[in-house]
Design a protein around this motif. Structure first.
Motif, PDB file in Angstrom:
ATOM      1  N   HIS A 235       0.825  -1.206   0.000  1.00 22.83           N
ATOM      2  CA  HIS A 235       0.000   0.000   0.000  1.00 22.83           C
ATOM      3  C   HIS A 235       0.861   1.259   0.000  1.00 22.83           C
ATOM      4  O   HIS A 235       0.402   2.332  -0.390  1.00 22.83           O
ATOM      5  N   ASP A 236       2.112   1.124   0.440  1.00 15.66           N
ATOM      6  CA  ASP A 236       3.010   2.276   0.440  1.00 15.66           C
ATOM      7  C   ASP A 236       3.355   2.715  -0.977  1.00 15.66           C
ATOM      8  O   ASP A 236       3.758   3.850  -1.200  1.00 15.66           O
TER       9      ASP A 236
ATOM     10  N   PRO B  53     -12.264  -2.460 -23.342  1.00 15.48           N
ATOM     11  CA  PRO B  53     -12.872  -2.598 -22.013  1.00 15.48           C
ATOM     12  C   PRO B  53     -11.867  -2.866 -20.894  1.00 15.48           C
ATOM     13  O   PRO B  53     -12.180  -2.608 -19.724  1.00 15.48           O
ATOM     14  N   LEU B  54     -10.671  -3.355 -21.231  1.00 17.11           N
ATOM     15  CA  LEU B  54      -9.658  -3.584 -20.203  1.00 17.11           C
ATOM     16  C   LEU B  54      -9.223  -2.288 -19.531  1.00 17.11           C
ATOM     17  O   LEU B  54      -8.655  -2.312 -18.438  1.00 17.11           O
ATOM     18  N   ARG B  55      -9.481  -1.157 -20.204  1.00 15.55           N
ATOM     19  CA  ARG B  55      -9.094   0.132 -19.606  1.00 15.55           C
ATOM     20  C   ARG B  55      -9.902   0.414 -18.347  1.00 15.55           C
ATOM     21  O   ARG B  55      -9.536   1.292 -17.548  1.00 15.55           O
ATOM     22  N   MET B  56     -10.969  -0.337 -18.107  1.00 14.67           N
ATOM     23  CA  MET B  56     -11.731  -0.172 -16.879  1.00 14.67           C
ATOM     24  C   MET B  56     -10.907  -0.554 -15.660  1.00 14.67           C
ATOM     25  O   MET B  56     -11.128  -0.039 -14.560  1.00 14.67           O
ATOM     26  N   VAL B  57      -9.969  -1.484 -15.847  1.00 13.37           N
ATOM     27  CA  VAL B  57      -9.266  -2.043 -14.696  1.00 13.37           C
ATOM     28  C   VAL B  57      -7.772  -1.766 -14.694  1.00 13.37           C
ATOM     29  O   VAL B  57      -7.121  -1.894 -13.657  1.00 13.37           O
ATOM     30  N   THR B  58      -7.195  -1.416 -15.828  1.00 15.19           N
ATOM     31  CA  THR B  58      -5.755  -1.199 -15.880  1.00 15.19           C
ATOM     32  C   THR B  58      -5.442  -0.028 -16.790  1.00 15.19           C
ATOM     33  O   THR B  58      -6.310   0.448 -17.530  1.00 15.19           O
ATOM     34  N   ALA B  59      -4.197   0.456 -16.725  1.00 21.04           N
ATOM     35  CA  ALA B  59      -3.777   1.602 -17.529  1.00 21.04           C
ATOM     36  C   ALA B  59      -2.289   1.496 -17.809  1.00 21.04           C
ATOM     37  O   ALA B  59      -1.527   0.932 -17.012  1.00 21.04           O
ATOM     38  N   SER B  60      -1.872   2.047 -18.934  1.00 21.28           N
ATOM     39  CA  SER B  60      -0.449   2.033 -19.277  1.00 21.28           C
ATOM     40  C   SER B  60       0.362   2.891 -18.319  1.00 21.28           C
ATOM     41  O   SER B  60       1.570   2.689 -18.169  1.00 21.28           O
TER      42      SER B  60
ATOM     43  N   LYS C 106       0.019   3.062 -15.039  1.00 15.29           N
ATOM     44  CA  LYS C 106       0.065   2.535 -13.678  1.00 15.29           C
ATOM     45  C   LYS C 106       0.875   1.245 -13.623  1.00 15.29           C
ATOM     46  O   LYS C 106       0.904   0.467 -14.581  1.00 15.29           O
ATOM     47  N   PRO C 107       1.545   0.988 -12.502  1.00 10.13           N
ATOM     48  CA  PRO C 107       2.436  -0.185 -12.412  1.00 10.13           C
ATOM     49  C   PRO C 107       1.680  -1.503 -12.382  1.00 10.13           C
ATOM     50  O   PRO C 107       0.483  -1.553 -12.079  1.00 10.13           O
ATOM     51  N   LEU C 108       2.409  -2.559 -12.692  1.00 13.76           N
ATOM     52  CA  LEU C 108       1.853  -3.910 -12.682  1.00 13.76           C
ATOM     53  C   LEU C 108       1.420  -4.291 -11.272  1.00 13.76           C
ATOM     54  O   LEU C 108       2.064  -3.932 -10.290  1.00 13.76           O
ATOM     55  N   GLY C 109       0.325  -5.033 -11.183  1.00 15.10           N
ATOM     56  CA  GLY C 109      -0.131  -5.521  -9.882  1.00 15.10           C
ATOM     57  C   GLY C 109      -1.197  -4.664  -9.233  1.00 15.10           C
ATOM     58  O   GLY C 109      -1.601  -4.929  -8.106  1.00 15.10           O
ATOM     59  N   TRP C 110      -1.682  -3.627  -9.949  1.00 13.01           N
ATOM     60  CA  TRP C 110      -2.733  -2.773  -9.421  1.00 13.01           C
ATOM     61  C   TRP C 110      -3.893  -2.733 -10.398  1.00 13.01           C
ATOM     62  O   TRP C 110      -3.701  -2.821 -11.600  1.00 13.01           O
ATOM     63  N   PHE C 111      -5.102  -2.600  -9.889  1.00 11.75           N
ATOM     64  CA  PHE C 111      -6.272  -2.491 -10.750  1.00 11.75           C
ATOM     65  C   PHE C 111      -7.231  -1.465 -10.158  1.00 11.75           C
ATOM     66  O   PHE C 111      -7.200  -1.171  -8.964  1.00 11.75           O
ATOM     67  N   TRP C 112      -8.098  -0.922 -11.026  1.00 11.82           N
ATOM     68  CA  TRP C 112      -8.980   0.177 -10.644  1.00 11.82           C
ATOM     69  C   TRP C 112     -10.354  -0.329 -10.258  1.00 11.82           C
ATOM     70  O   TRP C 112     -10.952  -1.151 -10.958  1.00 11.82           O
ATOM     71  N   LEU C 113     -10.858   0.175  -9.135  1.00 14.25           N
ATOM     72  CA  LEU C 113     -12.203  -0.150  -8.680  1.00 14.25           C
ATOM     73  C   LEU C 113     -12.993   1.138  -8.512  1.00 14.25           C
ATOM     74  O   LEU C 113     -12.497   2.092  -7.897  1.00 14.25           O
ATOM     75  N   PRO C 114     -14.208   1.231  -9.032  1.00 16.70           N
ATOM     76  CA  PRO C 114     -15.010   2.441  -8.869  1.00 16.70           C
ATOM     77  C   PRO C 114     -15.257   2.741  -7.392  1.00 16.70           C
ATOM     78  O   PRO C 114     -15.630   1.860  -6.627  1.00 16.70           O
ATOM     79  N   GLY C 115     -15.016   3.980  -7.005  1.00 15.22           N
ATOM     80  CA  GLY C 115     -15.249   4.383  -5.628  1.00 15.22           C
ATOM     81  C   GLY C 115     -14.136   4.025  -4.670  1.00 15.22           C
ATOM     82  O   GLY C 115     -14.121   4.490  -3.532  1.00 15.22           O
TER      83      GLY C 115
ATOM     84  N   ARG D 293      -6.253  -0.527  -6.368  1.00 17.54           N
ATOM     85  CA  ARG D 293      -6.108  -1.518  -5.316  1.00 17.54           C
ATOM     86  C   ARG D 293      -5.124  -2.603  -5.758  1.00 17.54           C
ATOM     87  O   ARG D 293      -5.048  -2.926  -6.945  1.00 17.54           O
ATOM     88  N   PRO D 294      -4.380  -3.187  -4.806  1.00 18.28           N
ATOM     89  CA  PRO D 294      -3.400  -4.221  -5.170  1.00 18.28           C
ATOM     90  C   PRO D 294      -4.081  -5.546  -5.480  1.00 18.28           C
ATOM     91  O   PRO D 294      -5.003  -5.969  -4.782  1.00 18.28           O
ATOM     92  N   ALA D 295      -3.631  -6.194  -6.538  1.00 18.07           N
ATOM     93  CA  ALA D 295      -4.146  -7.527  -6.861  1.00 18.07           C
ATOM     94  C   ALA D 295      -3.560  -8.541  -5.887  1.00 18.07           C
ATOM     95  O   ALA D 295      -2.481  -8.352  -5.343  1.00 18.07           O
ATOM     96  N   GLY D 296      -4.280  -9.614  -5.663  1.00 17.17           N
ATOM     97  CA  GLY D 296      -3.801 -10.645  -4.757  1.00 17.17           C
ATOM     98  C   GLY D 296      -4.939 -11.489  -4.222  1.00 17.17           C
ATOM     99  O   GLY D 296      -6.120 -11.209  -4.475  1.00 17.17           O
TER     100      GLY D 296
END
Length: 300
Positions: A7-8, A96-103, A105-114, A118-121
C-alpha cells in the motif's frame, strides 16, 4: 519475498481521469453488447443500430480515446517500458480492459469504482468475489424471464417488437455484467490462468456471442460468393450457439446458488478435496513405481 504490491507504493492521483476512462471503456463495452447476437431476438434492432450513421463514429471515437490516453500514459509511468507497452497494447486491442488497468500505472494494481487503485492478490480477490456474489446471482436470474419470453413467444417473438427488444436488452445486460465481473476478477486474481481455468463457464458466456457475431458477419460478407444455404446454416449455427449460451447461463446460475448455501458449498469442496487426494495418492504410487524401476540394477 512477496510479489503483492504494498500500500506504500499505491498509485496516487488521476482519480478523475481514470474514472472518466472507466466510463469510456464501459460505454464501448455496452455499445458492442448491443450489436452482439445473444439469442434469437432483437435482430431488427441490431441491424438498425449497425446501419445507423452514428454507430461507427461512436465506436471508433470511444476506441480512439482509449488509444490516445494509453499513448499519453506511456510517458507518465514509473514502470518499465516493457510493462507500459504491454498494458498499452492490451487496452488498445481490448478497450474494455481500460476499466481495470492503464499504461500509466504499475503492474499488480487495478482500478475499482469508488475505491481507486487496489493491489491484486488473494485477499483482494476474495473480498471482491464476496461483494459481487449476490449482485451476480440476481443478474444471472434474469435469464429465467428471458427463457420464458422465448419459449412462449417462439418464432413469433419478432412479430412483437417491444417484447423482442426487451428480451435482447435483458440479455445484453447479462452479458455486460458477466464481462465486467470477469475483467475485475481476473485482474484481481494472483494467478490469472488458474482463475480462467476455474471459471471457464464465465469465459464461455462472454465469448459465445462474440463467436456467433463474427460467424454471421463473415457469412454476410461472403453472401455474394456463397450459396444461400450456407448463409442459412450460419444462422442455424448461431441459433445453436445461442442455446449453448442459455445453457451456460443456467449452469452458472446453479453453481452460484450452490455457493450461496454454505453447507452445500462446504460439502462440495470436501468432495473435491477427497477427489484430489485420491488423485495425489495415485500419482505418488506411480512415482514410487517409476523410482523403483530407476534404482533397480539392470538385468544381465
Amino acid at each position: 519475498m512477496s510479489n503483492v504490491p504494498s500500500h506504500d507504493t499505491a498509485p496516487r492521483g488521476g482519480g478523475l481521469r481514470h474514472g472518466l476512462m472507466l466510463a469510456v471503456s464501459l460505454a464501448f463495452l455496452c455499445t458492442m453488447g448491443l450489436v452482439l447476437p445473444h439469442g434469437d431476438s432483437g435482430d431488427a434492432f441490431r441491424e438498425w443500430l449497425i446501419r445507423h450513421p452514428g454507430f461507427r463514429p461512436l465506436l471508433g471515437g470511444l476506441w480512439g480515446i482509449v488509444v490516445v490516453e494509453g499513448l499519453a500514459g506511456l510517458f507518465s509511468s514509473a514502470d518499465t517500458w516493457k510493462g507500459r507497452l504491454r498494458r498499452f497494447l492490451l487496452t488498445a486491442l481490448v478497450p474494455p480492459l481500460r476499466m481495470v488497468t492503464a499504461s500509466s500505472k504499475p503492474l499488480g494494481w487495478f482500478w475499482l469504482p469508488g475505491a481507486g487503485w487496489r493491489p491484486a492478490g488473494e485477499e483482494m480477490s476474495e473480498k471482491l468475489e464476496q461483494k459481487l456474489a449476490l449482485p451476480m446471482v440476481i443478474l444471472t436470474l434474469l435469464v429465467l424471464p428471458v427463457l420464458g419470453a422465448e419459449l412462449t413467444g417462439g418464432e413469433t417473438l419478432e412479430n412483437h417488437p417491444h417484447m423482442a427488444l426487451a428480451t435482447h436488452l435483458t440479455t445484453c445486460v447479462i452479458w455486460i455484467g458477466f464481462t465486467v465481473e470477469f475483467l475485475w476478477m481476473v485482474t484481481a486474481a494472483p494467478n490469472k490462468l488458474a482463475y480462467c481455468l476455474q471459471n471457464w463457464i464465465n469465459l464461455v458466456i462472454i465469448l459465445l456471442p462474440l463467436a456467433a457475431f463474427l460467424r454471421v458477419l463473415t457469412a454476410f460478407r461472403l453472401a455474394r460468393m456463397i450459396r444461400a444455404g450456407k448463409l442459412l446454416r450460419a444462422y442455424r449455427l448461431r441459433g445453436l450457439w445461442s442455446r449453448l449460451w442459455r445453457l451456460a447461463l443456467l449452469f452458472n446460475l446453479v453453481e452460484r446458488l450452490h455457493k450461496r448455501d454454505p453447507a452445500k458449498y462446504c460439502a462440495a469442496l470436501e468432495q473435491k478435496i477427497n477427489d484430489l487426494e485420491e488423485q495425489l495418492t495415485e500419482a505418488r504410487a506411480k512415482l514410487d513405481a517409476a523410482r523403483e524401476k530407476i534404482t533397480q540394477p539392470p538385468s544381465a
